[in-house]
Design an enzyme around this catalytic site. Structure first.
Site, short mmCIF file in Angstrom:
data_model
loop_
_atom_site.label_atom_id
_atom_site.label_comp_id
_atom_site.label_asym_id
_atom_site.label_seq_id
_atom_site.Cartn_x
_atom_site.Cartn_y
_atom_site.Cartn_z
N CYS A 1 0.83 -1.22 0.00
CA CYS A 1 0.00 0.00 0.00
C CYS A 1 0.86 1.26 0.00
O CYS A 1 0.65 2.17 -0.82
CB CYS A 1 -0.96 -0.02 1.18
SG CYS A 1 -0.17 -0.32 2.79
N TYR A 2 1.82 1.34 0.91
CA TYR A 2 2.71 2.51 0.92
C TYR A 2 3.48 2.61 -0.40
O TYR A 2 3.74 3.70 -0.91
CB TYR A 2 3.72 2.39 2.05
CG TYR A 2 3.23 2.75 3.43
CD1 TYR A 2 2.70 4.01 3.69
CD2 TYR A 2 3.32 1.84 4.48
CE1 TYR A 2 2.27 4.35 4.97
CE2 TYR A 2 2.89 2.17 5.76
CZ TYR A 2 2.37 3.43 6.00
OH TYR A 2 1.95 3.76 7.26
#
EC number: 1.2.1.38
Length: 352
Positions: free
Chosen positions: A155-156
């Site tokens: 996600c990051y």
């Protein structure tokens, strides 16, 4: 594959937040039939017992993980398991003819030594790893289209790479200067009970974690190095913020050409993402907010130049559970099967 065909799809690891988002997206997908939900500790339970709010739509039982059963029912399989488990299942599913999309970190790294060093897991599936494609459509759409196995990004990483990719690809920045300051909602920590995710601990508080040691760092560096055609190191610091979902990544880097202005960069970014339906480059002076992306597969990018310091600042907002996880996996599935890239993916946020 014909757009009129319903494709049978299964989810292994359906009980977590990522699995739940897959269930939501796939149950509404116009070209998909959800035929299998699998899990370990949740096996034997009605899915509505885990998530009562879906009981009116989802009548399925979570089943034990049986590869023969999965392969007999599913043309496409999503693996939503903890790191280190997909690498045991994916090779066997591929042998049985399934297309596989892995949401863990197991198939994100071409260099397994890097994976083993950061994730402390020994690997023996080198041949399978060699055919895995990195699942960021904005950069690897053509590879995904031909893939049998996709390793979906973190996600990051997704938020960071979409902000950084034009800068590295076009050689616009001094590569050693890239800094990523990222903040994520608590759902990124999963559904298991953790002290730091308790309301009493997380509410009205903001803190960094994984400083100089977060596992998404080498993943970001791997792709940035490919884009820049040289070895890249970035400074990445994640933070936990007291909201359920969303990521805001703010990227800072020193421009090679201090004469570049915001309009120049907006033109470059708009051209870079002109064929990317899930990326919205915001107009002059508009900066993204996580709420705008909530419940969608969109990434909003805002751009600014600080002439006093000679730096570019790019802000990237996504829903960590959708563009940062399950939504992006469905986007990759659509590409693999030759469908409209945004099929089954919400385009408007839950708002306010």
């Amino acid at each position: 594959m014909s757009s009129s065909e319903k494709v049978s799809v299964g989810i292994v690891g359906a009980s977590g937040y990522g699995g739940m988002q897959l269930v939501r997206l796939l149950s509404d997908h116009p070209q998909v039939e959800l035929t299998y939900l699998g899990g370990n500790s949740s096996a034997g339970k009605p899915y509505a017992e885990l998530y009562p709010h879906v009981g009116h739509r989802i009548k399925m039982i979570v089943e034990p993980i049986d590869l023969d059963v999965i392969a007999s029912r599913c043309q496409v399989v999503f693996l939503g398991l903890p790191n280190g488990l997909a690498c045991d299942l994916a090779p066997q599913l591929i042998e049985r003819g399934c297309k596989v999309l892995d949401l863990s970190a197991d198939y994100r790294f071409k260099d397994l030594d890097t994976y083993q060093a950061w994730y402390k897991t020994e690997r023996t599936d080198q041949d399978t790893n060699a055919i895995a494609v990195y699942g960021l459509p904005e950069l690897y759409r053509d590879d995904i289209r031909r893939a049998q196995l996709v390793g979906c990004p973190g996600c990051y990483v997704t938020a960071s790479l979409l902000a950084l990719a034009p800068l590295f690809k076009q050689g616009l920045i001094q590569p050693e200067t890239a800094i990523i300051d990222a903040k994520s909602g608590t759902s990124g920590g999963g559904r298991q009970g953790k002290i730091n995710l308790l309301l009493a601990e997380a509410d009205a508080s903001l803190g960094a974690y994984g400083v100089a040691s977060h596992r998404h760092t080498p993943e970001i560096e791997q792709i940035c190095s490919k884009l820049a055609s040289q070895d890249i190191r970035v400074q990445f610091t994640p933070h936990l913020i007291p909201m359920p979902r969303g990521i805001l990544a703010t990227v800072y880097a020193t421009l090679r050409d201090p004469g570049l202005v915001r309009d120049d960069l907006l033109t470059i970014y708009s051209a870079f993402y002109r064929a990317a339906p899930c990326v919205e480059v915001l107009p002059n002076g508009v900066y993204p907010q996580t709420k705008w992306a909530c419940g969608t597969n969109l990434c909003y990018l805002g751009i600014e130049v600080d002439h006093r310091t000679g730096r570019v600042i790019v802000m990237s907002a996504i829903d960590n559970l959708l563009k940062g996880q399950s939504g992006q996996a469905v986007q990759c599935m659509n590409i693999m099967l030759g469908w409209e890239e945004t099929a089954g993916l919400p385009q408007l946020a839950f708002y306010p």
